[in-house]
Design an enzyme around this catalytic site. Structure first.
Site, PDB file in Angstrom:
ATOM      1  N   CYS A  30       0.795  -1.253  -0.064  1.00 55.13           N
ATOM      2  CA  CYS A  30       0.101   0.174   0.063  1.00 55.13           C
ATOM      3  C   CYS A  30       0.829   1.369  -0.053  1.00 55.13           C
ATOM      4  CB  CYS A  30      -0.919  -0.031   1.178  1.00 55.13           C
ATOM      5  SG  CYS A  30      -1.921   1.413   1.558  1.00 55.13           S
ATOM      6  N   CYS A  33      -0.079   3.880   2.448  1.00 56.74           N
ATOM      7  CA  CYS A  33       0.044   3.444   3.878  1.00 56.74           C
ATOM      8  C   CYS A  33       1.668   4.123   4.107  1.00 56.74           C
ATOM      9  CB  CYS A  33       0.235   2.050   4.038  1.00 56.74           C
ATOM     10  SG  CYS A  33      -1.523   1.250   3.871  1.00 56.74           S
TER      11      CYS A  33
END
Length: 107
Positions: A30, A33
């Protein structure tokens, strides 16, 4: 960055904590993230006396992800007295916004 928690130690590290806990539900794949990591690291330093910030890898810990109905990454969830009290989904928060958000729950 931060302490990592798993399905196995989530109850001890998060639910049993006497401090406010921010759980960062993240994944290795991700990008957003990873973009939040430096911000969360700064916030952890700013609020170390009030808040524990921990990371939970969603791919390795499906029980906790399912229990709290996490469907998108990153998801930031605040736990207070063993209960989820608020959450934000996505990586759009600045350090200042996160500090203000956490301080409203730490009071």
């Amino acid at each position: 960055m931060g302490q990592h928690v798993t399905d196995a130690d989530f109850a001890n590290q998060v639910l049993a904590s006497d401090k406010l806990v921010l759980v960062d539900f993240w994944a290795e794949w991700c990008g957003p993230c990873k973009a939040m990591d430096p911000i969360l690291e700064q916030v952890a330093g700013d609020l170390a006396d009030k808040v524990n910030i921990v990371k939970l890898d969603v791919d390795s810990n499906p029980s906790t992800v399912t229990q709290y109905n996490v469907r998108a990454m990153p998801t930031l969830m605040i736990f207070k007295n063993g209960q989820p009290v608020d959450m934000k989904v996505g990586a759009g928060q600045s350090r200042v916004q996160l500090v203000k958000w956490l301080e409203t729950h730490a009071a």
